[in-house]
Design a protein around this motif. Structure first.
Motif, PDB file in Angstrom:
ATOM      1  N   TRP A   1      17.292  18.476  63.219  1.00  0.00           N
ATOM      2  CA  TRP A   1      17.269  18.193  61.790  1.00  0.00           C
ATOM      3  C   TRP A   1      16.071  18.867  61.132  1.00  0.00           C
ATOM      4  O   TRP A   1      14.983  18.822  61.676  1.00  0.00           O
ATOM      5  CB  TRP A   1      17.216  16.675  61.546  1.00  0.00           C
ATOM      6  N   PRO A   2      16.226  19.524  59.963  1.00  0.00           N
ATOM      7  CA  PRO A   2      17.452  19.732  59.178  1.00  0.00           C
ATOM      8  C   PRO A   2      18.054  21.125  59.366  1.00  0.00           C
ATOM      9  O   PRO A   2      18.790  21.608  58.511  1.00  0.00           O
ATOM     10  CB  PRO A   2      16.928  19.582  57.760  1.00  0.00           C
TER      11      PRO A   2
ATOM     12  N   SER B   1      23.194  20.302  61.761  1.00  0.00           N
ATOM     13  CA  SER B   1      23.736  18.977  61.484  1.00  0.00           C
ATOM     14  C   SER B   1      25.252  19.064  61.428  1.00  0.00           C
ATOM     15  O   SER B   1      25.813  20.111  61.088  1.00  0.00           O
ATOM     16  CB  SER B   1      23.202  18.434  60.151  1.00  0.00           C
TER      17      SER B   1
ATOM     18  N   ARG C   1      16.331  12.700  61.908  1.00  0.00           N
ATOM     19  CA  ARG C   1      16.392  12.384  60.481  1.00  0.00           C
ATOM     20  C   ARG C   1      15.892  10.973  60.193  1.00  0.00           C
ATOM     21  O   ARG C   1      14.897  10.791  59.516  1.00  0.00           O
ATOM     22  CB  ARG C   1      17.805  12.574  59.923  1.00  0.00           C
TER      23      ARG C   1
END
Length: 369
Positions: A256-257, A260, A219
Motif C-alpha cells: 500500500w498504496p 491494491s 493501509r
C-alpha cells in the motif's frame, strides 16, 4: 459498582461466567448455533479480553475500560492514560498477556494526544486485585508526532510466541507514508513489554528507518492474530474494495498504496495495479469491501470442522465471516446479533465471542443444544 450484566460469566468462559435472558439461533455450515448476549449497554465497544479468573475486560472507544467479574458485576476501571477521542481514535485494543496470573499486567492501545494531533500508542498497566483500577500505567510506545486528523490508527496488539508485542498501525490517512520507513505509519511494529526494540527487528540498522518496524506497506490493519502454529496474520481495510488478509513476514512490504485490489473512493485507480516485484500478495481479499475489524483463527475445540478457519468481523455488512483454511471460501454467519462487528475472539472453552458495535453488546456463540 455499575448495574450487573445479564448473566454470571464464570461458567461461560471456562473459569470458576450462567443463564442469559436473550439469544438467537442461527444456521451455519456446522449446524445450528446459539448466540447469547452476555454484556449489554456498551457504548462504541472496541475490544475485549478474557481474564484467567473468569472475568472480562472491555474497551469503549470513548475512553472507558470495563471490568466484568466472574459473577457478572460490571465496574469502570480507573487509572487509564489520557486518550485523544475523535474520528476513529480513542481507547482501542486490550491484551491480557499469558503471564497475567503472575504479573496482573495488561496492555492497551489508544490514540494519544500529541499537541494538535494524535498518534497510536501502547501502554502497560497493572490491574488491581478487585479489578477497579490500573496502577503504574506507563506508555511504552507512541508513533512519531506530526499526524493530524482522526483516521486509520490500526491498533491491534498481539503477544507473539517470542514474548514480544506486535502492534498494527494504520497510515493515518497519509497513503504514501506507508512506504516510508522513516515513519511507523502503515506498519506492524515489534517491541518488548517495556517498549524496547528487539535486536532482530529487520530495520534496526537501516539508516533513517524506525527500528520498531517489523513489516510495512499496510493501509489500516484492525485485526491481528496468531494461527495454530504461532504465525502472525493481519486483516486490513482497503479503500473501495481491496480489504486484505495477510500473513506477516519479517521485513516484508505489503504494497500500500503502490498496489491494491481496490480503488479510491472516488473510483480512481490506486497506484500501479495489483502486483509488483518485491511486494507481497494478500492471502485473500474482498471486493467490495466488508470493512473488516477483529480476527481470530479457530482451534476447533467445539467445532472440529472449523479448525484453522479464519473468523473476521464485518463492520459494513454486519456479519461474521468464516473463511476456510487454505481455500478462503467464505461463509457469512449473520443475524440480529452480528450488527457492525468490531472484535472476535475464541473463549477459553472454545466458544466464539464477538463485539457488536451496532447493538452495543458482547455475544457468545456455542453449538445449539
Amino acid at each position: 459498582m455499575i448495574r450487573p450484566a445479564l448473566i454470571s460469566l464464570a461458567l461461560m468462559v471456562g473459569a470458576p461466567m450462567a443463564l442469559a435472558t436473550e439469544g438467537e439461533r442461527l444456521t451455519t455450515s456446522a449446524g445450528q448455533v446459539e448466540v447469547t448476549r452476555i454484556v449489554p449497554d456498551l457504548d462504541e465497544p472496541w475490544a475485549f479480553g478474557f481474564l484467567p479468573e473468569g472475568g472480562v475486560l472491555i474497551t469503549e472507544r470513548g475512553g472507558r475500560l470495563w471490568h466484568v467479574d466472574p459473577d457478572g458485576q460490571r465496574q469502570s476501571v480507573s487509572g487509564l492514560p489520557r486518550v485523544a477521542r475523535g474520528g476513529q481514535g480513542g481507547l482501542l485494543d486490550v491484551l491480557i498477556p499469558r503471564n497475567f496470573a503472575q504479573t496482573r499486567q495488561i496492555v492497551l492501545t489508544y490514540a494519544r494526544p500529541q499537541g494538535s494531533g494524535a498518534g497510536t500508542a501502547v501502554a502497560v498497566a497493572t490491574l488491581s486485585q478487585d479489578g477497579a483500577r490500573l496502577d503504574d500505567t506507563t506508555t511504552i510506545f507512541e508513533t512519531e508526532p506530526g499526524d493530524r486528523g482522526g483516521r486509520h490508527f490500526g491498533s491491534r496488539v498481539v503477544e507473539g510466541r517470542d514474548g514480544f508485542l506486535y502492534v498494527t498501525i494504520g497510515d493515518r490517512g497519509d497513503d504514501d507514508s506507508a512506504q516510508d520507513l522513516g515513519t511507523q505509519n502503515g506498519s506492524v511494529i515489534r517491541i518488548g513489554r517495556t517498549g524496547g526494540v528487539p535486536s532482530r527487528n529487520p530495520f534496526i540498522d537501516t539508516a533513517g528507518a524506525q527500528p520498531e518496524i517489523w513489516s510495512y506497506g499496510h493501509r489500516n490493519p484492525q485485526g491481528a492474530t496468531l494461527d495454530l502454529e504461532g504465525n502472525l496474520w493481519v486483516v486490513e481495510h482497503g479503500a473501495r474494495g481491496g480489504d486484505e488478509i495477510n500473513p506477516i513476514r519479517r521485513g516484508a512490504n505489503y504494497g500500500w498504496p503502490v498496489i491494491s485490489y481496490g480503488r479510491h473512493y472516488s473510483g480512481l485507480r490506486i497506484g500501479e495495479g495489483n502486483s509488483k516485484p518485491g511486494m507481497e500478495q494478500p492471502a485473500h481479499f474482498w471486493d467490495p469491501s466488508i470493512a473488516p475489524s477483529g480476527m481470530m483463527i479457530y482451534s476447533g475445540a467445539l467445532w472440529p470442522e472449523w479448525r484453522g478457519d479464519f473468523f473476521v468481523g464485518s463492520l459494513k455488512f454486519g456479519y461474521l465471516s468464516r473463511l476456510e483454511a487454505g481455500s478462503f471460501a467464505e461463509e457469512e454467519i449473520e443475524g440480529d446479533s452480528t450488527a457492525r462487528l468490531r472484535d472476535v475472539r475464541e473463549g477459553p472453552d472454545g466458544a466464539i465471542w464477538f463485539l457488536s458495535v451496532g447493538n452495543g453488546a458482547l455475544y457468545r456463540m456455542t453449538p445449539a443444544q
